[in-house]
Design a protein around this motif. Structure first.
Motif, short mmCIF file in Angstrom:
data_model
loop_
_atom_site.label_atom_id
_atom_site.label_comp_id
_atom_site.label_asym_id
_atom_site.label_seq_id
_atom_site.Cartn_x
_atom_site.Cartn_y
_atom_site.Cartn_z
N ILE A 1 0.71 -1.51 -0.03
CA ILE A 1 -0.04 0.22 0.31
C ILE A 1 0.79 1.65 -0.68
N THR A 2 1.50 1.01 0.99
CA THR A 2 2.41 2.70 0.78
C THR A 2 3.85 2.30 -0.12
N LEU A 3 3.71 1.89 -0.50
CA LEU A 3 4.59 1.65 -2.01
C LEU A 3 3.71 2.52 -3.12
N ALA A 4 3.09 1.70 -3.29
CA ALA A 4 1.78 2.08 -4.53
C ALA A 4 1.65 3.18 -4.80
N TYR A 5 1.89 4.53 -3.19
CA TYR A 5 1.37 5.59 -3.11
C TYR A 5 2.42 6.59 -3.29
N LEU A 6 3.80 6.34 -3.33
CA LEU A 6 4.70 6.55 -3.04
C LEU A 6 5.42 6.71 -4.69
N TRP A 7 4.58 5.73 -5.25
CA TRP A 7 5.23 5.98 -6.62
C TRP A 7 4.02 6.19 -7.83
N LEU A 8 2.84 6.55 -7.11
CA LEU A 8 1.95 6.79 -8.17
C LEU A 8 1.91 7.35 -9.02
N PRO A 9 2.50 9.29 -8.53
CA PRO A 9 2.86 9.87 -9.33
C PRO A 9 3.87 9.75 -10.79
N TYR A 10 4.66 8.47 -10.25
CA TYR A 10 5.25 8.45 -11.25
C TYR A 10 4.78 7.04 -12.22
N VAL A 11 3.74 7.02 -12.03
CA VAL A 11 2.83 6.38 -13.33
C VAL A 11 1.61 6.60 -13.85
N ILE A 12 1.33 7.72 -12.94
CA ILE A 12 0.71 8.44 -13.64
C ILE A 12 0.82 9.26 -14.99
N LEU A 13 1.95 10.01 -15.25
CA LEU A 13 2.27 10.89 -15.33
C LEU A 13 2.86 10.70 -16.94
N PRO A 14 3.71 9.17 -17.25
CA PRO A 14 3.87 9.31 -18.75
C PRO A 14 2.39 8.37 -19.35
N ILE A 15 1.33 8.00 -18.21
CA ILE A 15 0.44 7.65 -18.72
C ILE A 15 -0.50 8.39 -19.63
N TYR A 16 -0.37 9.65 -18.69
CA TYR A 16 -1.52 10.98 -18.85
C TYR A 16 -0.34 11.46 -20.57
N ALA A 17 0.97 11.18 -20.63
CA ALA A 17 1.06 12.02 -21.37
C ALA A 17 1.34 11.46 -23.01
N GLY A 18 1.24 10.03 -22.81
CA GLY A 18 0.95 9.06 -24.15
C GLY A 18 -0.76 9.65 -24.40
N LEU A 19 -1.63 9.85 -22.80
CA LEU A 19 -2.91 9.49 -23.99
C LEU A 19 -3.00 11.25 -24.15
N GLU A 20 -2.05 12.09 -24.00
CA GLU A 20 -2.47 13.18 -24.57
C GLU A 20 -2.53 13.90 -26.23
N ARG A 21 -1.56 12.46 -26.86
CA ARG A 21 -1.32 11.62 -27.59
C ARG A 21 -2.67 11.20 -28.79
N VAL A 22 -3.27 11.16 -28.21
CA VAL A 22 -4.06 9.85 -28.52
C VAL A 22 -5.11 10.61 -29.35
N PRO A 23 -5.41 10.78 -30.94
CA PRO A 23 -6.48 11.70 -31.71
C PRO A 23 -7.38 11.82 -30.75
N ASP A 24 -8.65 13.04 -30.71
CA ASP A 24 -9.44 12.59 -30.33
C ASP A 24 -11.19 12.14 -31.22
N SER A 25 -10.23 12.66 -32.88
CA SER A 25 -10.75 12.06 -33.69
C SER A 25 -10.97 10.74 -33.76
N LEU A 26 -9.79 9.58 -33.52
CA LEU A 26 -10.45 9.01 -33.51
C LEU A 26 -10.74 7.79 -32.39
N LEU A 27 -11.86 8.78 -31.14
CA LEU A 27 -12.46 8.38 -30.09
C LEU A 27 -13.64 8.13 -30.63
N GLU A 28 -14.05 9.73 -32.06
CA GLU A 28 -15.03 10.17 -32.15
C GLU A 28 -15.60 9.05 -33.63
N ALA A 29 -14.69 8.73 -34.21
CA ALA A 29 -14.63 7.60 -35.25
C ALA A 29 -15.03 6.45 -34.55
N SER A 30 -14.81 6.48 -33.79
CA SER A 30 -14.48 4.50 -32.86
C SER A 30 -16.32 4.63 -32.46
#
Length: 307
Positions: free
Chosen positions: A183-212
């Motif tokens: 529990i403690t380690l998951a809390y400590l390292w959570l920001p390091y996991v959120i930021l790369p995934i957030y950066a990856g999602l920002e590169r996903v075009p919204d048009s692809l979601l709309e087309a789907s």
């Protein structure tokens, strides 16, 4: 050589350019951009080489030494005894399996928690709320590591906040041990996991979601078939942080882990109380080999580019 001045029209002689070493070097660098880039990167690359490569080489060499059992001094005679002890000893095998298991569980928990948070930040929240949420994710990193670890020790202790919350429903605090460590380690390292995934999602075009959606794709099908394959390298990039940081941690285990040990604790014990630096170096090679193996596996996914 002479030039006309703008005011009087007089021709004033201008001395010819001197063929100095600095001028010739400047002309050479201007004509060869790769050489210029190489010289710019040579200093930091040399520094990184000294810090990482030389340090790893020194660690390996230290693992091949021994400690005199009578005097406690290091004997600089090369032997594989420490490495054989680490590979064959039941204690080290058990601790290695426990450490890898904890690191994998922490990584899985962080990914499952980070995915919805990062998706909301990248695709649902307004630009103003995106900035607020990014600050909220980064804010725990500004606090001291020890403060956060001891805070979780207080939360998970008997009669702590966690037990106070779950007691009306018949629950109780997990106390100190491997669950508290995860529990403690998951809390400590959570920001390091959120930021790369957030950066990856920002590169996903919204048009692809709309087309789907226009083609009849349901929400979960769109996430599984469209979004997930595109952000898979970002997920692996986040897992590298949480997995590697959990693999080498020993402070959290000392604070909330109870009597459990991980590889970092064995290294710390042999460096300090046991005064056996060669054996500590041999133990430290285990997480290094595991991390190198993990990086070699994920290299082809493009995850390293998301770091």
């Amino acid at each position: 050589m002479a030039v006309d001045t703008a005011s009087s029209g007089q021709r004033i002689p201008v001395p010819p350019h001197r063929d100095t070493l600095a001028r010739r070097g400047s002309i050479t660098l201007s004509a060869h951009p790769r050489l210029r880039l190489t010289l710019m990167l040579s200093a930091p690359l040399l520094w990184l080489g000294l810090i990482y490569i030389v340090a790893l080489a020194a660690l390996l060499i230290t693992a091949l030494w021994t400690v005199d059992s009578f005097t406690g001094t290091i004997t600089r005679s090369w032997t594989l005894d420490n490495i054989i002890t680490v590979l064959t000893g039941s204690l080290y095998q058990t601790v290695t399996v426990r450490t890898v298991g904890v690191a994998l569980l922490v990584t899985l928990i962080d990914i499952l928690v980070a995915l919805p948070i990062a998706f909301f930040m990248a695709k649902v929240a307004s630009p103003r709320w995106q900035r607020i949420l990014v600050i909220a994710v980064l804010m725990p990193l500004w606090a001291s590591y020890l403060v956060k670890a001891y805070a979780w020790r207080s939360v998970l202790s008997q009669n702590g906040i966690f037990e106070w919350l779950v007691a009306p429903f018949g629950g109780q605090s997990p106390g100190y041990g491997l669950p508290a460590t995860v529990i403690t380690l998951a809390y400590l390292w959570l920001p390091y996991v959120i930021l790369p995934i957030y950066a990856g999602l920002e590169r996903v075009p919204d048009s692809l979601l709309e087309a789907s959606g226009d083609l009849g794709g349901k929400t979960w099908a769109t996430l599984r078939l469209v979004v997930l394959p595109m952000i898979w390298p970002a997920i692996i990039a986040g897992s590298i942080f949480s997995f590697s940081l959990s693999l080498g941690d020993y402070i959290t285990v000392n604070i909330v882990g109870g009597a459990n040990q991980m590889l970092g604790n064995l290294v710390y014990t042999n460096v300090g109380a046991a005064n056996n630096l060669p054996l500590a170096a041999a133990i430290a090679l285990i997480p290094i080999v595991i991390i190198f193996g993990y990086l070699a596996v994920v290299r082809r996914t493009g995850a390293l580019e998301n770091l």
